[in-house]
Design an enzyme around this catalytic site. Structure first.
Site, PDB file in Angstrom:
ATOM      1  N   GLU A  52      42.612  -7.229 -21.926  1.00  0.00           N
ATOM      2  CA  GLU A  52      41.771  -6.048 -21.704  1.00  0.00           C
ATOM      3  C   GLU A  52      42.122  -5.354 -20.395  1.00  0.00           C
ATOM      4  O   GLU A  52      42.086  -4.134 -20.307  1.00  0.00           O
ATOM      5  CB  GLU A  52      40.289  -6.401 -21.738  1.00  0.00           C
ATOM      6  CG  GLU A  52      39.421  -5.161 -21.645  1.00  0.00           C
ATOM      7  CD  GLU A  52      38.085  -5.271 -22.325  1.00  0.00           C
ATOM      8  OE1 GLU A  52      37.302  -4.306 -22.198  1.00  0.00           O
ATOM      9  OE2 GLU A  52      37.800  -6.272 -23.010  1.00  0.00           O
ATOM     10  N   SER A  53      42.489  -6.124 -19.384  1.00  0.00           N
ATOM     11  CA  SER A  53      42.882  -5.516 -18.112  1.00  0.00           C
ATOM     12  C   SER A  53      44.121  -4.637 -18.293  1.00  0.00           C
ATOM     13  O   SER A  53      44.163  -3.496 -17.830  1.00  0.00           O
ATOM     14  CB  SER A  53      43.153  -6.606 -17.074  1.00  0.00           C
ATOM     15  OG  SER A  53      41.987  -7.345 -16.803  1.00  0.00           O
TER      16      SER A  53
END
Length: 153
Positions: free
Chosen positions: A70-71
């Site tokens: 997700e980062s």
């Protein structure tokens, strides 16, 4: 965040990697040791240590893989969205293929779809032996940034 009017996505990616733009880590990614190695709207590469991100059996925690995915996908989505806009994750899925117990895992996020309101990235996470640990997909909603917030005016 500095004003990015007129900056190209490539310039913005370079500023993010240099720490001159918004900090792409956030508290969670910093705590987990996420490092960004490459950033553009098309592709984001980063890595994270296995040590400190394991579950009770000493294996890389599946949630840690999701944080890395997700980062990376969020940074790509923000670059795709451009100045004055933000990316907010709305869906992530992940398949965990194998465990990792030491070293680093590296993620490569590749843009699968880049529209005006949504961006989707496919993320492949591998271990130090280049074996696939996890495959993830992230979709972010793209919005105008609220005034006074990172990305806003």
């Amino acid at each position: 965040m500095t004003d990015t009017d007129g900056a190209s996505p490539e310039d913005l990616g370079a500023k993010i990697l240099a720490g001159e733009e918004f900090d792409p880590h956030g508290d969670l990614a910093k705590t987990m040791g996420v490092e960004y190695l490459e950033a553009s709207a098309e592709r984001v590469v980063g890595r994270m240590p296995v040590k400190g991100n394991t579950q009770p059996y000493g294996l890389l925690h599946g949630g840690a893989s999701c944080v890395l995915a997700e980062s990376l996908g969020s940074v790509g989505s923000a670059l795709h969205a451009g100045p004055g806009r933000i990316a907010v994750g709305i869906e992530i899925n992940a398949t965990h293929h194998r465990s990792a117990t030491e070293g680093y895992v590296t993620g490569v996020a590749t843009r699968a779809h880049g529209g005006r309101t949504l961006a989707t990235y496919d993320i492949v996470i591998t271990d130090d032996q280049d074996r696939r640990v996890c495959t993830a997909r992230l979709t972010c909603m793209l919005r105008d940034a609220p005034p006074g917030r990172p990305g806003g005016r």
